[in-house]
Write an enzyme that holds these catalytic residues in place. Structure first.
Site, PDB file in Angstrom:
ATOM      1  N   GLY A  66       9.000  13.216  58.203  1.00  0.00           N
ATOM      2  CA  GLY A  66       7.792  12.396  58.093  1.00  0.00           C
ATOM      3  C   GLY A  66       6.554  13.266  58.216  1.00  0.00           C
ATOM      4  CG  ASP A  70       8.491   8.991  65.749  1.00  0.00           C
ATOM      5  OD1 ASP A  70       7.587   8.180  65.515  1.00  0.00           O
ATOM      6  OD2 ASP A  70       9.483   9.157  65.021  1.00  0.00           O
ATOM      7  NE  ARG A 102     -28.149  23.788  52.316  1.00  0.00           N
ATOM      8  CZ  ARG A 102     -28.447  22.541  52.050  1.00  0.00           C
ATOM      9  NH1 ARG A 102     -27.717  21.572  52.552  1.00  0.00           N
ATOM     10  NH2 ARG A 102     -29.457  22.247  51.289  1.00  0.00           N
ATOM     11  NE  ARG A 161       4.560   8.436  58.719  1.00  0.00           N
ATOM     12  CZ  ARG A 161       5.391   8.994  59.579  1.00  0.00           C
ATOM     13  NH1 ARG A 161       5.032  10.040  60.261  1.00  0.00           N
ATOM     14  NH2 ARG A 161       6.595   8.507  59.763  1.00  0.00           N
TER      15      ARG A 161
HETATM   16  P1  ADP Z   1      12.452  14.426  60.726  1.00  0.00           P
HETATM   17  O1  ADP Z   1      12.423  15.899  60.612  1.00  0.00           O
HETATM   18  O2  ADP Z   1      11.072  13.833  60.737  1.00  0.00           O
HETATM   19  O3  ADP Z   1      13.325  13.954  61.848  1.00  0.00           O
HETATM   20  P2  ADP Z   1      14.553  13.669  58.817  1.00  0.00           P
HETATM   21  O4  ADP Z   1      15.508  13.281  59.898  1.00  0.00           O
HETATM   22  O5  ADP Z   1      14.435  12.758  57.635  1.00  0.00           O
HETATM   23  O6  ADP Z   1      13.075  13.867  59.359  1.00  0.00           O
HETATM   24  O7  ADP Z   1      14.973  15.140  58.321  1.00  0.00           O
HETATM   25  C1  ADP Z   1      14.264  15.767  57.280  1.00  0.00           C
HETATM   26  C2  ADP Z   1      15.202  16.583  56.423  1.00  0.00           C
HETATM   27  O8  ADP Z   1      15.829  17.604  57.202  1.00  0.00           O
HETATM   28  C3  ADP Z   1      16.353  15.822  55.818  1.00  0.00           C
HETATM   29  O9  ADP Z   1      16.007  15.131  54.635  1.00  0.00           O
HETATM   30  C4  ADP Z   1      17.328  16.940  55.519  1.00  0.00           C
HETATM   31  O10 ADP Z   1      16.986  17.603  54.325  1.00  0.00           O
HETATM   32  C5  ADP Z   1      17.109  17.885  56.680  1.00  0.00           C
HETATM   33  N1  ADP Z   1      18.146  17.631  57.695  1.00  0.00           N
HETATM   34  C6  ADP Z   1      18.140  16.716  58.693  1.00  0.00           C
HETATM   35  N2  ADP Z   1      19.264  16.768  59.426  1.00  0.00           N
HETATM   36  C7  ADP Z   1      20.012  17.746  58.881  1.00  0.00           C
HETATM   37  C8  ADP Z   1      21.305  18.303  59.173  1.00  0.00           C
HETATM   38  N3  ADP Z   1      22.033  17.872  60.191  1.00  0.00           N
HETATM   39  N4  ADP Z   1      21.755  19.287  58.365  1.00  0.00           N
HETATM   40  C9  ADP Z   1      21.023  19.755  57.347  1.00  0.00           C
HETATM   41  N5  ADP Z   1      19.810  19.288  57.036  1.00  0.00           N
HETATM   42  C10 ADP Z   1      19.311  18.298  57.769  1.00  0.00           C
END
Ligand code: ADP
Length: 760
Positions: free
Chosen positions: A13, A152, A550, A286
């Site tokens: 996010g 968050d 400026r 946000r």
């Molecule tokens: P946030 O970082 O805000 O918690 P997300 O949980 O949507 O957001 O994670 C963002 C991105 O990070 C995911 O779309 C994915 O590409 C990558 N990601 C998250 N968890 C994993 C994981 N366990 N292994 C590999 N990539 C991950």
């Protein structure tokens, strides 16, 4: 291992302040001579490669400091969750000779980073076996640093994530606005904040915005929770409250499932008979320019990330966060596992454990918010020994929030409270008035001080008069909320108490001044609000400067302390900051003028100089403006803007309200303990290394550089290097002018589709 090239991405996010972090990482790396590649659309850009990974130059990250969101874009990447996707990502990094990675995001993004770094050796082996370009010469390790970017505030290892303070600002502004309309119509509002698994935003905004009831995911909504809430709202109504505000986190659950704001509204209207209007704040939370706190946080963490990478400190991969105002690193594995553990507890309905895992501050705020929202104190006040509360020194935003909490907590503990008007001057004149639970309703959002303040230190003759007032009202303890004159007067009062026995009462000082020039604390209440006011003004000034070449010389308050000047300089990307701690010499002014001219000759269109009003007695803002104007010739115009008293005004920021409330709560508790134990201590409270601490006034005074009216040690002065490093490139860094271009195709030559699924 020190890195030779860094890739940088924002993921998950979006959060306000991500751009500030991008700027800090890029410019700090360039300052160390390390090239930076910006990766578009989070991990998706790494997987796809091609023009989704682009070199970032000095000017690419110019003018983004104050923009919300992220110029690199952020996305969810399903491909990166798969091993083939991560192999493709490794291939693209290896091709470009990249051996360092900075990921700005939430727990998902950081767990992806952790996994990727651990898998790197095996990906490299595959790539070498394939004979992939760059694989043979690639580094055996990928140095990875994570930065917490998520509104968050659910990440272990940092007190605050980048974006949280801005989200709180947005929510609290909305609550302030809703309160005024709600009060006019005697209405009840239900307001939903973000937070699927974390009640931070709901809880802290409820404290800052004087919510009447709060529902968060970490709480067990046991049977009859709705009836209890209804009774509390009705009791508030009967006690004369004109409106009520129920704050609900989107993830607050009942029977394991989110309640949902509409259901909540219906329960209130149909079952509890409370007519309620619902407001979902949604994505507004946000949005907008990052707050000053977020800009400074993102800058400090971004610079620290590059330091770790160039000093070879990134093994094991870590997250860099801020704990008790100090940069702190935690292994990514620990960050991810401990952050996830709380969510799991909530999913499993283990609410008490989840709440414990959030830490003591979180629970303290929950207790505080619940006490403050009571319609009346729990106990009838005892007749004897009231406490007196005053605001002293110059007024500062947030003083009213401190008084509100102090009054209510003292009343709740069964003490009477007397408000002293106009600080120590009013004390001498006996201007003392009884305060009730209702007196301080709606005070948390009010700027200035309702009690009035004065910069008055009592003279020899005054102490007898103050002693009489204390005796007449049987005052048992004194709370002084204020600046240096307040501290001095309190210290003097303790010193003369040996010869004036009625003055032998416990005293607690709470630091409140916009200048942040008090001893025994890293922050004073009011300084965050003043900084935000300055930074918002400079943002506006900057846009006007685009009309022509400026330089603006912006004069800010501070007198003998350069905190506001330096911090606003960092938060606005000012090229030059003049501080009273350094003074201004003609020589320096001429050097700075030359530097400015160099910048303008390379395409710069505006410059910002922040001048603290007390930096020099002779080289005043007006003089600096004339000298720069004269020296700039045809190259630029110089204009002055003196911000003046607007810096003291306005509604206090959430930071000032929240920290002020925490300090007030501890201060009152301490004062009451001293009264019970007949200990006539004089202390001040401060926010320091280990959180909130008390220091004796004698020790605090000895920490002061008294002639200069500032503490001898000022933690924030280390930020001076950041101004130079981030606002002016070294002569050997050659900025390329032009905006960052959007990606057109990925590594397989496929056209880049902006329709990648982004997070809701
Ligand atoms: P946030 O970082 O805000 O918690 P997300 O949980 O949507 O957001 O994670 C963002 C991105 O990070 C995911 O779309 C994915 O590409 C990558 N990601 C998250 N968890 C994993 C994981 N366990 N292994 C590999 N990539 C991950």
């Amino acid at each position: 291992m020190t890195v030779s090239r860094i890739a940088l991405l924002t993921s998950g996010g979006d959060a306000p302040g991500m751009n500030t972090a991008i700027r800090a990482v890029t410019r700090a790396a360039l300052d160390h001579g390390v090239p930076v590649y910006g990766v578009h659309e989070g991990y998706e850009g790494l997987v796809r490669g091609g023009s989704m990974i682009q070199v970032l130059d000095w000017n690419d990250v110019g003018g983004i400091l104050q923009q919300g969101g992220t110029i690199l874009g952020t996305a969810r990447s399903e491909a990166f969750r798969k091993s083939e996707g991560r192999l493709a990502a490794a291939r693209h990094l290896v091709e470009l000779g990249i051996d360092g990675l900075v990921v700005i995001g939430g727990d998902g993004s950081l767990s992806g980073a952790d996994l990727f770094s651990r898998e790197w050796p095996s990906h490299l082996q595959t790539l070498r076996a394939e004979g992939a370009p760059g694989a043979d010469s690639a580094s055996d390790e990928l140095a990875v640093i994570g930065l917490p970017g998520s509104i968050d505030n659910d990440l272990y290892g940092t007190d605050m994530s980048i974006g949280v303070d801005t989200a709180l600002r947005n929510i609290v502004q909305a609550l302030d606005a809703l309160s005024s309309t709600a009060a006019s119509h005697q209405r009840t509002f239900v307001v939903e904040t973000m937070g699927r698994n974390c009640g931070y935003l709901a809880l802290y905004s409820s404290l800052a915005g004087a919510g009447s009831w709060v529902l968060i995911p970490e709480q067990d909504l046991e049977r009859r929770w709705a009836e209890k809430m209804g009774q509390a709202l009705q009791a508030g109504n009967q006690a004369g409250r004109r409106h009520a505000m129920v704050i609900v986190a989107e993830g607050a659950r009942h029977n394991g499932l989110p309640i949902g704001i509409e259901t909540l509204r219906q329960i209130m209207t149909q079952r509890l008979g409370v007519e309620a209007r619902a407001t979902v704040l949604g994505h507004v939370q946000r949005g907008g320019a990052p707050s000053t706190f977020d800009r400074i946080l993102a800058t400090r963490l971004g610079v620290a990330a590059v330091d770790e990478l160039v000093n070879g400190q990134a093994d094991p991969p870590r997250m860099i966060g801020l704990r008790s105002n100090r940069v702190a690193t935690t292994p990514l594995t620990e960050v991810v596992s401990k952050s996830r553990a709380v969510n799991e507890m909530i999913e499993q309905g283990e609410y008490d454990t989840a709440l414990k895992m959030r830490g003591t501050s979180f629970r303290e705020i929950l207790d505080l918010a619940s006490t403050l929202s009571q319609p009346n104190p729990e106990h009838e006040p005892a007749a004897a020994k009231p406490i007196a509360i005053m605001t002293a020194g110059a007024d500062a935003p947030g003083m009213n929030a401190v008084v509100r909490v102090a009054v209510r907590l003292a009343l709740n503990a069964g003490k009477r409270v007397l408000g002293v008007h106009d600080g120590f001057q009013g004390f001498v004149r006996g201007r003392v008035e009884e305060m009730t639970w209702r007196t301080v309703s709606n005070w948390s959002s009010l700027g200035g001080t309702q009690l009035g303040a004065s910069r008055y230190v009592p003279t020899e003759d005054d102490w007898d008069k103050i002693a009489q007032v204390i005796q007449q009202h049987d005052i048992g303890g004194l709370l002084v909320i204020g600046g240096w004159t307040g501290y001095q007067a309190a210290f003097d009062m303790q010193s003369v108490a040996a010869s004036h026995r009625p003055l032998r009462i416990p005293i607690v000082c709470v630091p409140a001044t916009i200048n942040n020039n008090l001893p025994a604390t890293d922050f004073t209440i009011g300084s965050d609000t003043a900084l935000n006011t300055i930074v918002e003004a400079v943002d506006k000034i900057k846009t006007s400067a685009f009309a022509r070449n400026r330089i603006f010389i912006v004069e800010v308050m501070g007198r003998t302390c350069g905190f506001l000047a330096l911090m606003s300089g960092i938060a606005t990307g000012a090229e030059i900051v003049y501080l009273p701690e350094e003074g201004i010499s003609l020589e320096r002014l001429m050097e700075d003028s030359t530097l400015m001219k160099q910048g303008f000759s390379r395409g710069k269109r505006r410059g910002i100089v922040i001048n603290c009003d007390g930096a020099s007695r002779f080289l005043t803002t007006d003089t600096i403006q004339r000298l720069l104007e004269e020296d700039g010739g045809e190259m630029y115009e110089a204009r002055a803007a003196i911000l003046g008293h607007l810096q003291r005004g306005g509604a206090p920021s959430p930071f000032d309200r929240i920290q002020g409330s925490r300090m007030a709560a501890r201060a009152v508790r301490h004062l009451l303990e001293c009264m019970t134990d007949s200990r006539p201590e004089a202390v001040c409270i401060g926010l320091r290394d280990e959180g909130l601490q008390f220091t004796s006034l004698a020790d605090a005074v000895s920490e002061m550089d008294i002639p200069n009216e500032r503490p001898r040690v000022q933690w924030w002065l280390s930020g001076r290097d950041m101004v130079r490093m981030l606002a002016q490139p070294k002569p050997d860094v050659h900025p390329v002018t032009g905006p960052i271009s959007p990606p057109t195709q990925d590594g397989n030559g496929r056209a880049f589709s902006p329709a990648i699924q982004t997070r809701p």
